[in-house]
Design an enzyme around this catalytic site. Structure first.
Site, mmCIF file in Angstrom:
data_model
loop_
_atom_site.group_PDB
_atom_site.id
_atom_site.type_symbol
_atom_site.label_atom_id
_atom_site.label_comp_id
_atom_site.label_asym_id
_atom_site.label_seq_id
_atom_site.Cartn_x
_atom_site.Cartn_y
_atom_site.Cartn_z
ATOM 1 N N ASP A 279 0.822 -1.214 0.000
ATOM 2 C CA ASP A 279 0.000 0.000 0.000
ATOM 3 C C ASP A 279 0.855 1.262 0.000
ATOM 4 O OD1 ASP A 279 -2.385 -1.290 -0.102
ATOM 5 O OD2 ASP A 279 -2.935 -1.006 1.992
ATOM 6 N N ASP B 188 4.080 -9.210 9.297
ATOM 7 C CA ASP B 188 4.299 -7.793 9.048
ATOM 8 C C ASP B 188 5.679 -7.585 8.444
ATOM 9 O OD1 ASP B 188 1.812 -7.136 9.919
ATOM 10 O OD2 ASP B 188 2.432 -6.262 11.826
ATOM 11 N N ASP C 4 -7.059 -7.496 13.936
ATOM 12 C CA ASP C 4 -6.625 -8.835 14.345
ATOM 13 C C ASP C 4 -7.433 -9.351 15.533
ATOM 14 O OD1 ASP C 4 -5.593 -6.889 15.995
ATOM 15 O OD2 ASP C 4 -3.496 -7.382 15.619
#
Length: 537
Positions: free
Chosen positions: A137, A196, A290
């Protein structure tokens, strides 16, 4: 009414004493203290003492359970069905290996994109059974180009890796993960593991985690423990390690062993895609997508498994500004999620009453709400105010004994940092101010409720910090000063300093020792130097 004496409130030796100024202030104070201030402060003390007992009982319960788990509970491989992956079967070949999707969400990750992509591509899993998605992104075109080239480089080596971008950042991380699951090639995958951009799994990660999902169809999630590559960088990272180690060593372990439920940490875990879909998929209604997914999956009856001996390396925020933004998101999101899901949890019919009580009271109410508010209001507001209003008494068990026991119980996660425990308490008191603000914002759904600031990651740049040029422009210097100065922390430092001085001159409990140390910590945070202090080993 008895005659009010200014001198009875403020001695003439007090700096700046004048009859005209202090006299009027003292008269006003005496008029409102007995009928208003004292009763209100007593109520606040009672509320804080009640919250301290709640936190104490929660910590004690967790401590007892974790001891029982370590001494008597069977290891996950014994509690659940588990068999190692076999890749030497010539008849079925790679057919014994299910297809796994690896998702790596990114946003302008210039310093760490190579590390995370390389770690994912080096996972020990058949190439035809592994699909790697880099969900980028990024808004920086240069970084996007670098990430795409890195994906192409690995693809040329035979790795099944795809570079995915979106037109907008709608939903932030949740939106990216949700969009990634929509592609046709994902339909062949049974499981999805999320890392991540700063996470570095070991090559055997999938081989150790996936068998639990294969042989136990009621398990939806296998969560690994985080380890930190920069925990010794400065005092800020050392304090974070102490807090997070307790979370993983105690909270996650207890939740997994007793209820097969805990909050997904957003990364370093592998999900059954069918469970994600049954729970309603990824949602961006809070900043803790999450935890949102974990709670909804738990209410559907799915079980979660935490593997404390399965480690994934990651990076801690090394600047106070980045840490504050992260803590805002981690505190605001759970409070907002609790507001949205409390009734759904209470009236759910698929889980036991005991588990609902655990989720509502222990998981959300005590840990995500009360713990933050109690720490801030009691130690940074109410206790200092009782020094100025000696008519209000705080029992020693509430002011000293219970907090010491709670602190000791919190220290079990990181024994190597036990000598830093007192400073950790002072630091946590400072951070409780920001967490309390964020919690209230989440409960009220105020303006910053959906604020999402990606945590800055430095990767290998950590090694090169000392090589930065010492020269800087006036503009950059102004920006650094603006980022460093935190007026709210400095304001609390001043308030606590006044209370400490008053206790030193006229008090009887010697709270000034704690208050002056807390003043120093608030001041360090106020000038943004927490991340520059190097801890002693």
């Amino acid at each position: 009414m008895a005659e009010v004496s200014v001198k009875s409130f403020i001695p003439e030796s007090f700096p700046g004493y004048t009859v005209s100024v202090w006299g009027q202030f003292g008269l006003l104070w005496e008029l409102i203290k007995a009928p208003v201030i004292v009763p209100l402060l007593r109520i606040c003390v009672y509320i804080c003492l009640a919250m301290s007992i709640m936190v104490f009982m929660e910590r004690l319960y967790m401590g007892v359970v974790i001891v029982l788990v370590k001494l008597f509970w069977k290891k996950p491989e014994k509690r659940y069905k588990w068999e190692p992956m076999k890749d030497d079967d010539l008849e079925i070949g790679n057919g014994a290996f299910p297809s796994v999707l690896v998702q790596i969400p990114m946003f302008n990750e210039k310093e760490v994109y190579k590390i995370s992509i390389g770690a994912a591509c080096n996972l020990s899993w058949p190439a035809d059974r592994l699909v790697i998605q880099v969900l980028d992104d990024s808004t920086d075109l240069v970084i996007k180009d670098m990430v795409e080239k890195e994906c192409i480089r690995w693809a040329s080596k035979g790795i099944n890796i795809t570079y995915q971008i979106r037109e907008t950042r709608g939903g932030y991380k949740a939106g990216a993960l949700k969009e990634g699951l929509k592609h046709d090639y994902v339909k062949e995958c049974e499981y999805v593991v999320i890392f991540d951009a700063d996470f570095r799994p070991e090559p055997d990660f999938l081989r150790r985690a996936v068998p639990f999902l294969i042989h136990n169809p009621d398990i939806a999630l296998v969560q690994a423990r985080w380890r930190f590559v920069n925990s010794d960088e400065c005092m800020l990272t050392r304090m974070q390690e102490m807090s997070l180690d307790y979370h993983f060593t105690v909270e996650q372990e207890v939740g997994s062993a007793t209820h097969a439920f805990f909050g997904f940490n957003g990364t370093g875990g592998i999900w059954r895609i069918g469970a994600i879909n049954e729970a309603g998929g990824w949602k961006d209604r809070t900043t803790v997508e999450d935890m949102d997914l974990a709670v909804r999956a738990g209410l559907k009856g799915w079980k979660f498994l935490y593997l404390g001996d399965l480690h994934v390396k990651s990076e801690l925020p090394s600047t106070f500004k980045a840490f504050r933004f992260q803590q805002h998101r981690w505190s605001c999101g759970p409070a907002n999620l609790f507001r949205k899901m409390m009734m759904d949890i209470a009236f759910n019919k698929k889980v036991t009453l005991y588990k609902k009580f655990y989720v509502i009271y222990s998981f959300f109410f005590v840990r995500k709400l009360i713990a933050h508010m109690f720490t801030f209001f009691f130690y940074c507001v109410v206790l200092p105010l009782t020094i100025l209003v000696p008519e209000v008494y705080v029992p020693k068990w509430g002011a000293i004994y219970i907090p010491c026991i709670i602190t000791t119980l919190n220290s079990v996660g990181t024994p190597r940092s036990f000598h830093l425990l007192f400073y950790w308490v002072l630091f946590e008191n400072v951070m409780s101010f920001h967490r309390t603000k964020a919690t209230i914002i989440g409960l009220l759904e105020a303006k910053r409720v959906n604020e999402w600031v990606v945590t800055e990651k430095l990767g290998d740049a950590l090694k090169n910090k000392s090589n930065k040029s010492s020269t800087m422009s006036k503009k950059s210097l102004t920006k650094i000063i603006g980022d460093r100065i935190n007026l709210q922390e400095l304001g609390f430092a001043l308030f606590l300093f006044v209370c400490g001085c008053y206790d030193f001159m006229y008090g009887k409990n010697n709270y000034f020792v704690y208050l002056f140390l807390q003043v120093i910590t608030f001041t360090i945070a106020g000038f943004g130097y927490v991340g520059t202090i190097v801890p002693t080993s």
